[in-house]
Design a protein around this motif. Structure first.
Motif, PDB file in Angstrom:
ATOM      1  N   VAL A  82       0.840  -1.199   0.000  1.00  0.00           N
ATOM      2  CA  VAL A  82       0.000   0.000   0.000  1.00  0.00           C
ATOM      3  C   VAL A  82       0.877   1.252   0.000  1.00  0.00           C
ATOM      4  O   VAL A  82       0.597   2.226  -0.719  1.00  0.00           O
ATOM      5  CB  VAL A  82      -0.950   0.000   1.213  1.00  0.00           C
ATOM      6  CG1 VAL A  82      -1.700   1.324   1.303  1.00  0.00           C
ATOM      7  CG2 VAL A  82      -1.944  -1.146   1.109  1.00  0.00           C
ATOM      8  N   CYS A  83       1.951   1.228   0.801  1.00  0.00           N
ATOM      9  CA  CYS A  83       2.889   2.363   0.809  1.00  0.00           C
ATOM     10  C   CYS A  83       3.495   2.581  -0.568  1.00  0.00           C
ATOM     11  O   CYS A  83       3.694   3.725  -0.997  1.00  0.00           O
ATOM     12  CB  CYS A  83       3.991   2.121   1.845  1.00  0.00           C
ATOM     13  SG  CYS A  83       3.450   2.252   3.558  1.00  0.00           S
ATOM     14  N   VAL A  85       2.099   1.880  -3.473  1.00  0.00           N
ATOM     15  CA  VAL A  85       1.086   2.431  -4.376  1.00  0.00           C
ATOM     16  C   VAL A  85       0.843   3.911  -4.099  1.00  0.00           C
ATOM     17  O   VAL A  85       0.838   4.734  -5.032  1.00  0.00           O
ATOM     18  CB  VAL A  85      -0.225   1.628  -4.254  1.00  0.00           C
ATOM     19  CG1 VAL A  85      -1.349   2.327  -5.030  1.00  0.00           C
ATOM     20  CG2 VAL A  85      -0.035   0.213  -4.773  1.00  0.00           C
ATOM     21  N   ILE A  86       0.619   4.267  -2.822  1.00  0.00           N
ATOM     22  CA  ILE A  86       0.346   5.680  -2.526  1.00  0.00           C
ATOM     23  C   ILE A  86       1.596   6.525  -2.762  1.00  0.00           C
ATOM     24  O   ILE A  86       1.504   7.712  -3.087  1.00  0.00           O
ATOM     25  CB  ILE A  86      -0.187   5.877  -1.094  1.00  0.00           C
ATOM     26  CG1 ILE A  86       0.845   5.489  -0.039  1.00  0.00           C
ATOM     27  CG2 ILE A  86      -1.474   5.100  -0.895  1.00  0.00           C
ATOM     28  CD1 ILE A  86       0.389   5.766   1.377  1.00  0.00           C
ATOM     29  N   LEU A 251      -1.467   3.453   8.591  1.00  0.00           N
ATOM     30  CA  LEU A 251      -1.647   2.216   7.830  1.00  0.00           C
ATOM     31  C   LEU A 251      -1.179   1.001   8.634  1.00  0.00           C
ATOM     32  O   LEU A 251      -1.860  -0.030   8.683  1.00  0.00           O
ATOM     33  CB  LEU A 251      -0.874   2.296   6.513  1.00  0.00           C
ATOM     34  CG  LEU A 251      -1.402   3.267   5.461  1.00  0.00           C
ATOM     35  CD1 LEU A 251      -0.425   3.369   4.299  1.00  0.00           C
ATOM     36  CD2 LEU A 251      -2.780   2.824   4.964  1.00  0.00           C
TER      37      LEU A 251
END
Length: 267
Positions: A82-83, A85-86, A251
């Motif tokens: 997720v890190c 992607v963002i 997160l």
């Protein structure tokens, strides 16, 4: 031993500090390995494959190695993904606006951003996840919803300030407000200690700023004023990292909370 000639209480404090530094270093294992790869790639002779593309492969292999070896578990890898992607979304906007650039050519590059750029944010995610486990972190009086809302606003503001007023300072004040009274408990040499959550954001932000100086020095990316030769990264980036780390922390906290809920349900 260095501490052999130091009085007892002081020697214990020195050992605590050295152990704290060692655990921090272990927590940074992914980031250290990634930066070592970036630095080593600058020394490679001319190859038919672009350096940025090699670093994408290196980042993937590094992630798999940490997972297979058990240094990162499935939950950690999900947070790191997720890190990534963002982080890429952040890069796409910032690079398009000229905030910084990746001047070298690459095949695995979209809108001026090489795919390996996301691993730089993944490394921060890896640090938070590993530190959480190695220090046996525990949050005290943590406000998950309000902290998450402010962290999301901080992330959005780093985009929107290019077109709208920059509300970084009010958001910093809000972050201090929602984390007031929140502390992090951690263990070093069997001793349980406590640190204000806001202070941990400041300290992590400072070391990320140091890491950013090293990263730009070895050519991970370039700011406009570094294109003709390396210059230190502006100190204002220290504050930016101190704010942005809240996003990664939220997160990781969500992932930990979800895991704890599952474990409690199974119990």
């Amino acid at each position: 031993m260095v501490t052999a000639s130091i009085p007892g209480p002081l020697a214990a404090s020195v050992r605590q500090l050295l152990d704290f530094a060692w655990i921090q270093t272990r927590s940074c294992a992914f980031a250290i390995a990634l930066m070592a790869g970036v630095a080593a790639s600058t020394l490679l002779p001319g190859l038919p494959v672009a350096r940025y593309d090699l670093l994408v492969v290196y980042g993937v292999l590094l992630t798999l190695l940490f997972w297979v070896r058990g240094w990162e578990n499935g939950r950690d890898v999900a947070v790191i993904a997720v890190c990534h992607v963002i982080g890429l979304a952040f890069e796409l906007v910032k690079v398009s606006l000229g905030s910084w650039s990746y001047p070298e050519p690459a095949v695995l590059k979209f809108a001026g951003v090489p795919l390996y750029g996301g691993f730089l944010y993944a490394a921060v995610g890896s640090y938070v996840c590993r530190a959480w486990r190695l220090f046996d972190l525990e949050l005290v009086r943590y406000r998950p919803r309000s902290t998450a809302v402010v962290a999301a606003a901080i992330y959005v503001n780093f985009f929107s300030h290019h077109w709208l007023p920059d509300v970084r300072r009010p958001l910093a004040a809000l972050l201090l407000a929602v984390t007031a009274g929140t502390s992090v408990r951690f263990t070093v040499r069997g001793v349980r200690r406590r640190m204000p959550l806001a202070l941990s954001f400041v300290l992590i932000g400072f070391f990320l700023w140091i890491a950013e100086n090293l990263a730009t020095y070895v050519g991970a990316w370039r700011y406009p004023y570094q294109l003709d030769g390396w210059e230190p990264v502006g100190v204002e980036k220290f504050g930016a990292w101190a704010l942005l780390i809240s996003v990664t922390f939220v997160l990781a906290a969500v992932a930990r909370s979800h895991h704890s809920s599952e474990a409690a349900g199974a119990g």
